[in-house]
Each structure stands twice: as structure tokens, then as C-alpha cells.
Design an enzyme around this catalytic site. Structure first.
Site, mmCIF file in Angstrom:
data_model
loop_
_atom_site.group_PDB
_atom_site.id
_atom_site.type_symbol
_atom_site.label_atom_id
_atom_site.label_comp_id
_atom_site.label_asym_id
_atom_site.label_seq_id
_atom_site.Cartn_x
_atom_site.Cartn_y
_atom_site.Cartn_z
ATOM 1 N N ASN A 91 8.328 54.804 41.237
ATOM 2 C CA ASN A 91 9.062 55.991 41.668
ATOM 3 C C ASN A 91 10.557 55.920 41.366
ATOM 4 O O ASN A 91 11.203 56.943 41.180
ATOM 5 C CB ASN A 91 8.861 56.188 43.178
ATOM 6 C CG ASN A 91 9.774 57.246 43.742
ATOM 7 O OD1 ASN A 91 9.626 58.441 43.484
ATOM 8 N ND2 ASN A 91 10.775 56.820 44.506
ATOM 9 N N TYR A 156 17.345 63.303 30.452
ATOM 10 C CA TYR A 156 16.437 63.025 31.572
ATOM 11 C C TYR A 156 14.993 63.352 31.188
ATOM 12 O O TYR A 156 14.076 62.553 31.426
ATOM 13 C CB TYR A 156 16.866 63.860 32.781
ATOM 14 C CG TYR A 156 15.964 63.732 33.991
ATOM 15 C CD1 TYR A 156 16.000 62.582 34.781
ATOM 16 C CD2 TYR A 156 15.104 64.763 34.352
ATOM 17 C CE1 TYR A 156 15.185 62.463 35.893
ATOM 18 C CE2 TYR A 156 14.291 64.649 35.468
ATOM 19 C CZ TYR A 156 14.333 63.499 36.233
ATOM 20 O OH TYR A 156 13.528 63.385 37.340
#
Length: 247
Positions: A91, A156
């Protein structure tokens, strides 16, 4: 409880989606290695409170994701415990918003290092343990930015797309060893990361979603619980969008 007696590593578990995962996994009976970059008093208090609340074991695992010597030492500690790792939830990550022509090489390298390279290396280490066990579930947290071509998300989005490609490959390679690998691609989610985006962009994205709202971190976390559990025992190599019907 879907994960009673299971042992899970969750990276980036000190806030946002990671903290929600910590609670959802504990609620479902998992014992957890809870990773954070820094071992703070608040983090230790949070994991101790959750462990007591749900009657599970939560162990802190603290290192910078790009400090590979510290990562290796942490994995050695896990190995020496002789406790099987049933699931790895990748994560931890950082966000970055800039138009393509304004993106710097330093930011490009930093995003790739944190969001992809560190995940790749940690997954290599843990998958070796899982291979010996002949079982395991790997869950990578990607993003809808990997697919949707959002303005300002070229760097990103590229790092999160790399996770999707990696997931498909490792699923193909590790499946014969009883190891599954899947991705979750969250859409707009109500976390601190939204503060890095213009409010008008966030509101526009919510308005284009079929459900006309952003997601809650717990909704992402429950999807991860499903993918880590035996309920998803024949699901591998997939990316699940959890985005409320984002367009």
C-alpha cells in the site's frame, strides 16, 4: 472472520487507506506486521489499541521503503520468527501532481523509486517466503490514474501502471506455487492525498462518478481483505477498480 489466524504485512499502514486496512484486517482476525516509515508514539499507540480491540497481534515494522538494507533486515526478522506470511499488501506510496512539461527528473526518479522499485524489491523478498510455503496472496495498490490519462498525473500514473504490469507477470510466474497476485485501483478516495489536488478537480471527478461521491478508505480496505482471503482463491492477475463508476 475472513482472515482468522492469517498473518499479513501491510505497508504504509499509519494513515489513510493503510490505516483503514489495518483496522479492517484486524477486524477480520488477521495478525499483522504494520509498516510505517517512522516509528512514532502515535503509530505505536494506534496499533496497540487495535490489537487490544480485536484480540490480534500487531507488530510494528518501521523502515523507509527506499532504504533497502533496512528493508532486508526487517524481512530477516520476519523469517527468523518462523511465522508464515499469508498476504502482502503493498500500500505504501506517494503522490505527485504536475503537468508533463513541468515534471522534473528528480520527481520522476523519486516517484518510481517509492511507488514501484521499492514495491518490486519487497515483493521479491516476501514471495520467496511464500514460495517455500506454497501459498500466499499479494495485493498491490495501484490507481485509476494508471488507466485514465488524468492531466497532471503522467508521472504518478506511470508508476501505478508499472504496478499493474508487474502484477500480471508475477501472477503468471508464481501461480504454480500457490501464490496469487492482484491489484486494486482506487479512484478518488477521501484521504490526505486529496489535499495535493485542486478542489475543483476533486469535485469534478466526484461528479463524473456514477455514485457521485468519493470512496471511503474502508471501502478500499475491504476489497483488500477479500483479495487476501480464501474467498478469492481462484482470482489472480486481475486489477479491480474501486472507483464508484468513475468516468
Amino acid at each position: 472472520m475472513l482472515l482468522a489466524g492469517k498473518n499479513v504485512i501491510i505497508t504504509g499502514s499509519n494513515r489513510g487507506i493503510g490505516l483503514a486496512m489495518l483496522e479492517e484486517f484486524a477486524l477480520n482476525g488477521a495478525n499483522i506486521w504494520a509498516h510505517a516509515r517512522v516509528k512514532t508514539t502515535v503509530f505505536i499507540q494506534d496499533i496497540e489499541a487495535l490489537a487490544a480491540k480485536y484480540g490480534v497481534t500487531i507488530r510494528p515494522l518501521c523502515f523507509d521503503m527506499t532504504d533497502y538494507e533496512a528493508m532486508k533486515a526487517a524481512v530477516k526478522d520476519i523469517m527468523s520468527s518462523k511465522i508464515p506470511v499469508d498476504a502482502l499488501i503493498n500500500n505504501a506510496g506517494i503522490t505527485y501532481n504536475a503537468l508533463f512539461q513541468m515534471s522534473t527528473i528528480d520527481q520522476l526518479r523519486n516517484q518510481l523509486e517509492v511507488n514501484f522499485v521499492s514495491v518490486f524489491i519487497l515483493t521479491q523478498y516476501i514471495s520467496k517466503l511464500m514460495t517455500r510455503q506454497k501459498s500466499g496472496s499479494i495485493v498491490n495498490i495501484s490507481s485509476t490514474a494508471a488507466f485514465d490519462g488524468n492531466p497532471g498525473k503522467s508521472v504518478y500514473g506511470a508508476t501505478k501502471a508499472a504496478l499493474v504490469a508487474m502484477t500480471g507477470s508475477i501472477a503468471a510466474e508464481l501461480g504454480e506455487h500457490g501464490i496469487r497476485a492482484n491489484c486494486i485501483a482506487p479512484g478518488i478516495t477521501e484521504t490526505e492525498m486529496l489535499s495535493s489536488m485542486p478542489e475543483s478537480v476533486v469535485e469534478e471527478a466526484k461528479a463524473t462518478a456514477d455514485m457521485r461521491r468519493g470512496g471511503e478508505p474502508s471501502e478500499i480496505a475491504r476489497t483488500a481483505v477479500f483479495l487476501a482471503s480464501d474467498l478469492s482463491s481462484y482470482i489472480t492477475g486481475q486489477t479491480i477498480r474501486v472507483d464508484g463508476g468513475l468516468k
